[in-house]
Design a protein around this motif. Structure first.
Motif, mmCIF file in Angstrom:
data_model
loop_
_atom_site.group_PDB
_atom_site.id
_atom_site.type_symbol
_atom_site.label_atom_id
_atom_site.label_comp_id
_atom_site.label_asym_id
_atom_site.label_seq_id
_atom_site.Cartn_x
_atom_site.Cartn_y
_atom_site.Cartn_z
ATOM 1 N N TRP A 44 10.607 8.760 12.002
ATOM 2 C CA TRP A 44 9.445 8.721 12.892
ATOM 3 C C TRP A 44 8.190 8.545 12.056
ATOM 4 C CZ3 TRP A 44 8.286 8.411 17.995
ATOM 5 C CH2 TRP A 44 6.994 8.773 18.392
ATOM 6 N N TYR A 45 7.839 7.237 11.802
ATOM 7 C CA TYR A 45 6.576 6.931 11.127
ATOM 8 C C TYR A 45 5.789 6.011 12.046
ATOM 9 C CZ TYR A 45 8.803 8.529 6.792
ATOM 10 O OH TYR A 45 9.443 9.260 5.844
ATOM 11 N N PRO A 46 5.124 6.565 13.044
ATOM 12 C CA PRO A 46 4.512 5.699 14.052
ATOM 13 C C PRO A 46 3.518 4.686 13.478
ATOM 14 C CG PRO A 46 3.894 8.012 14.379
ATOM 15 C CD PRO A 46 4.948 7.993 13.337
ATOM 16 N N THR A 47 2.837 5.056 12.387
ATOM 17 C CA THR A 47 1.859 4.113 11.846
ATOM 18 C C THR A 47 2.543 2.913 11.188
ATOM 19 O OG1 THR A 47 1.729 5.747 10.090
ATOM 20 C CG2 THR A 47 -0.203 5.516 11.484
ATOM 21 N N TYR A 48 3.835 3.069 10.806
ATOM 22 C CA TYR A 48 4.587 1.943 10.247
ATOM 23 C C TYR A 48 5.573 1.366 11.250
ATOM 24 C CZ TYR A 48 2.630 3.645 5.908
ATOM 25 O OH TYR A 48 1.758 4.044 4.940
ATOM 26 N N ASN A 49 5.306 1.632 12.550
ATOM 27 C CA ASN A 49 6.169 1.115 13.609
ATOM 28 C C ASN A 49 7.620 1.561 13.488
ATOM 29 O OD1 ASN A 49 4.524 -0.179 15.457
ATOM 30 N ND2 ASN A 49 4.297 -1.954 14.091
ATOM 31 N N GLN A 50 7.833 2.772 13.031
ATOM 32 C CA GLN A 50 9.184 3.335 12.978
ATOM 33 C C GLN A 50 9.238 4.504 13.971
ATOM 34 O OE1 GLN A 50 11.877 2.477 10.764
ATOM 35 N NE2 GLN A 50 10.644 0.634 10.436
ATOM 36 N N PHE A 51 10.107 4.371 14.954
ATOM 37 C CA PHE A 51 10.059 5.342 16.051
ATOM 38 C C PHE A 51 11.393 6.036 16.293
ATOM 39 C CE2 PHE A 51 6.854 2.107 17.074
ATOM 40 C CZ PHE A 51 5.733 2.913 17.143
ATOM 41 N N ASN A 52 11.993 6.631 15.301
ATOM 42 C CA ASN A 52 13.276 7.305 15.529
ATOM 43 C C ASN A 52 13.072 8.676 16.167
ATOM 44 O OD1 ASN A 52 15.785 8.412 15.473
ATOM 45 N ND2 ASN A 52 16.263 7.740 13.390
ATOM 46 N N LEU A 53 13.602 8.810 17.394
ATOM 47 C CA LEU A 53 13.414 10.061 18.128
ATOM 48 C C LEU A 53 14.527 11.080 17.874
ATOM 49 C CD1 LEU A 53 12.298 8.802 21.647
ATOM 50 C CD2 LEU A 53 10.888 9.946 19.972
ATOM 51 N N VAL A 54 15.608 10.661 17.193
ATOM 52 C CA VAL A 54 16.802 11.512 17.113
ATOM 53 C C VAL A 54 16.521 12.929 16.576
ATOM 54 C CG1 VAL A 54 19.087 11.755 16.078
ATOM 55 C CG2 VAL A 54 18.378 9.578 17.027
ATOM 56 N N PRO A 55 15.770 13.074 15.444
ATOM 57 C CA PRO A 55 15.529 14.440 14.958
ATOM 58 C C PRO A 55 14.848 15.320 16.003
ATOM 59 C CG PRO A 55 14.754 12.820 13.370
ATOM 60 C CD PRO A 55 15.133 12.065 14.594
ATOM 61 N N MET A 56 13.918 14.723 16.776
ATOM 62 C CA MET A 56 13.196 15.529 17.758
ATOM 63 C C MET A 56 14.067 15.844 18.967
ATOM 64 S SD MET A 56 9.366 14.073 17.492
ATOM 65 C CE MET A 56 9.665 12.374 17.084
ATOM 66 N N ILE A 57 14.950 14.884 19.326
ATOM 67 C CA ILE A 57 15.879 15.167 20.428
ATOM 68 C C ILE A 57 16.788 16.322 20.035
ATOM 69 C CG2 ILE A 57 17.823 14.260 21.758
ATOM 70 C CD1 ILE A 57 16.491 11.520 21.622
ATOM 71 N N ILE A 58 17.295 16.265 18.786
ATOM 72 C CA ILE A 58 18.155 17.358 18.315
ATOM 73 C C ILE A 58 17.381 18.668 18.282
ATOM 74 C CG2 ILE A 58 19.404 18.239 16.292
ATOM 75 C CD1 ILE A 58 20.267 15.358 15.758
ATOM 76 N N GLY A 59 16.140 18.604 17.806
ATOM 77 C CA GLY A 59 15.304 19.804 17.768
ATOM 78 C C GLY A 59 15.148 20.423 19.149
ATOM 79 N N THR A 60 14.807 19.578 20.129
ATOM 80 C CA THR A 60 14.630 20.066 21.497
ATOM 81 C C THR A 60 15.916 20.675 22.041
ATOM 82 O OG1 THR A 60 12.841 18.540 22.027
ATOM 83 C CG2 THR A 60 14.157 19.318 23.860
ATOM 84 N N LEU A 61 17.049 19.988 21.801
ATOM 85 C CA LEU A 61 18.322 20.501 22.316
ATOM 86 C C LEU A 61 18.683 21.847 21.675
ATOM 87 C CD1 LEU A 61 20.494 17.279 22.583
ATOM 88 C CD2 LEU A 61 19.391 18.570 24.415
ATOM 89 N N CYS A 62 18.463 21.969 20.344
ATOM 90 C CA CYS A 62 18.752 23.240 19.668
ATOM 91 C C CYS A 62 17.916 24.358 20.268
ATOM 92 C CB CYS A 62 18.430 23.148 18.180
ATOM 93 S SG CYS A 62 19.570 22.150 17.250
ATOM 94 N N LEU A 63 16.611 24.086 20.455
ATOM 95 C CA LEU A 63 15.707 25.094 20.998
ATOM 96 C C LEU A 63 16.167 25.555 22.369
ATOM 97 C CD1 LEU A 63 12.193 23.631 20.208
ATOM 98 C CD2 LEU A 63 13.045 25.843 19.474
ATOM 99 N N ALA A 64 16.394 24.554 23.252
ATOM 100 C CA ALA A 64 16.695 24.904 24.640
ATOM 101 C C ALA A 64 18.036 25.606 24.754
ATOM 102 C CB ALA A 64 16.676 23.643 25.513
#
Lengths: 274, 284
Positions: free
Chosen positions: B54-74
């Motif tokens: 996830w480097y939005p300024t370099y047009n890289q938008f990988n959401l997987v780490p955040m999806i995993i983060g959200t799922l772990c939390l919930a």
């Protein structure tokens, strides 16, 4: 033996929940209360909120709540009355409304923020303003209010309505003279709960009503809500902890009072009906 | 006396209110989807899962780490709070009495009214330093799970309370008449018959846990990474929106709206699931 063990388990978990409550509320209350003084409520914040008070922030908060409530009362009460008095519970239209309200109640607050930012700030051209924020809050609080108002209307015995009908009153007269007056305590409780919901909200306001901590000059001015103030002080401003504690104390006291009175009203009306 | 001469006018205006209220959710989906659509063409739907990071300024938008983060939390928060919520509801119906019960019920109700920003603030001031003593940096997945757990616990307890209220008294008396002990009655009669009511409540709490923003944002450290232990800082999908919306433009902005769209659709699915569960329970 098994009975005793299970009973201990149940009592232990209840004790843990109660302790957690006192740990959180107690911590905020003690640290906030010992540090607070009257002028904190009235003075302007200075040095990004590290010093000074929350006067303009409270004004913005009340303006946000005012807008939210005026929309919630008019739209929400109308919807609750319609669902309960003027349509069959099983009709398709009412089913769609109920389902969409259930979904609305579950939409995460940050998504309300995105939506409010696009519709109210950009498309309707209201910008980062108290008006945008209040309208966004209204969308959030509507389902809760409609549910409470509806259940208080549903609690009215049908004899009231048939009696009024037997006297030759029209449906509209029945509503104004019979049904609504009886349902008023429940409706007020619903309103109080909506105030609580709106006051507790942070994420939906960051991108709709904005961060500005000046005294708002009009509803089209940006204004910072108390909850946003706590967030900003604790996350973005180093040395803002003490004022964050004070603000959190104010917010918690307000909300505890609001929720306590709402549940008292609801319990009273339930007792009357039974 | 009544200012409207025609009753039809009243009905029409009430119907209008109802229409507007139910329209809001459609408007939300419409507007969020509309802002998210540009991200389907560029960077493209698969980019959210295959980009390097996830480097939005370099047009890289990988959401997987955040999806995993959200799922772990919930999932962590729900798994912790569900049993405790049920135990609390059992207390309210079968163990507590008199003043203690009254006070305890009030405590849960008031705990349910504490705003998420205050939970987050308390987590930041008290919980995070405590965890930091065990393992640095303190702001971590564990802190997020614990705060979220405390946050959804009261509503979990309240919904379980309502579900248990619906268990017929005759069933409980029958169980006692058969000579079952109290624990046996609770575990093999009361809880199974309240099953669907409990499930409906829990599904809605999953939605709340997935969508919570402020408390999570304040205590999880917000580093975009797949956590290797509970002490690692993580970033949730919701926090990501809150952190980056202020300066996001173009693709970055529509990627954030795409995240919002995912969240709405998940909530939508959960609500539909709970409705169909409710319907099968009612039809039984």
């Amino acid at each position: 033996m098994g009975d005793k063990l299970f009973s201990i388990l149940v009592h232990l978990s209840v004790l843990v929940i109660a302790l957690v409550f006192f740990a959180i509320v107690g911590d905020v209350a003690i640290k906030g209360f010992t540090a607070i003084q009257w002028d904190f409520i009235f003075t302007e914040p200075s040095r990004s909120g590290r010093e000074g008070g929350v006067g303009p922030i409270l004004v913005s908060t009340f303006l946000l709540l005012g807008i939210c409530l005026s929309i919630v009362i008019s739209l929400g009460l109308g919807t609750a009355i319609y669902l309960n008095e003027f349509t069959f519970h099983k009709s398709k239209f009412s089913k769609i409304i109920e389902l969409s309200l259930d979904i609305l109640a579950g939409v995460p607050s940050i998504v309300f923020g995105l939506f409010g930012n696009v519709l109210f700030c950009k498309i309707l051209g209201l910008g980062f303003s108290i008006l945008s924020g209040g309208l966004t809050l209204a969308c959030m609080a509507l389902p809760l209010f409609i549910r409470t108002a509806q259940s208080s209307l549903r609690g009215i015995p049908s004899e009231y309505r048939s009696g009024s009908k037997a006297l030759g009153f029209s449906k509209a007269t029945t509503l104004i003279k019979v049904t609504l007056p009886v349902a008023i305590p429940g409706i007020i409780a619903g309103l109080i709960l909506s105030i609580g919901r709106a006051m507790a909200e942070t994420a939906a306001l960051i991108f709709t009503s904005g961060y500005v901590d000046r005294m708002p000059s009009s509803l089209l001015d940006s204004g910072r809500a108390l909850s946003v103030h706590i967030y900003d002080l604790s996350m973005n401003i180093s040395g803002g902890d003490l004022n964050a504690y004070r603000s959190a104390f104010l917010l918690i006291i307000g909300l505890l009072f609001i929720n306590f009175s709402a549940s008292t009203i609801i319990k009273k009306t339930l007792r009357v009906e039974n | 006396m009544f200012p409207l001469s025609s009753e039809n006018l009243l009905v029409a205006s009430l119907k209008f209110c109802a229409g507007v209220c139910s329209g809001i959710v459609f408007l939300i989906i419409l507007f969020v989807a509309n802002e998210a659509i540009p991200s389907f063409t560029s960077p493209g739907f698969t980019a959210f899962f295959t980009d390097e990071a996830w480097y939005p300024t370099y047009n890289q938008f990988n959401l997987v780490p955040m999806i995993i983060g959200t799922l772990c939390l919930a999932s962590g928060a729900v798994l912790l709070s569900a049993p405790l919520g049920i135990l609390s509801a059992l207390f309210c119906h079968f163990y507590g009495k008199g003043l203690t019960l009254k006070i305890y019920r009030r405590i849960i109700e008031l705990l349910a009214g504490v705003p998420s920003v205050v939970f987050g603030f308390w987590g930041l001031m008290v919980l995070v330093p405590m965890i930091a003593k065990i393992a640095q940096p303190g702001a971590s997945l564990l802190a997020g799970v614990l705060i979220l757990f405390i946050m959804i616990l009261p509503t979990m307890a309240l919904t379980a309370d309502v579900a248990l209220e619906q268990v017929p008294k005759s069933l409980i008396q029958g169980s006692y008449a058969l000579g079952y002990t109290k624990t046996r009655t609770l575990l093999s009669v009361v809880l199974p018959s309240a099953k669907s009511g409990l499930a409906v409540g829990f599904i809605l709490q999953v939605g709340r846990a997935l969508g919570e923003t402020m408390a999570v944002l304040m205590v999880t450290g917000n580093v975009v990474q797949i956590p290797e232990s509970v002490f690692n800082p993580i970033r949730a999908l919701t926090s990501n929106i809150a952190l980056e919306m202020a300066y996001a433009v173009d693709h970055h902005r529509s990627a954030l709206f795409f995240t919002g769209l995912i969240l709405i659709l998940v909530v939508l699915a959960l609500v539909l699931l709970s409705h169909s569960l409710q319907r099968t329970a009612d039809g039984r």
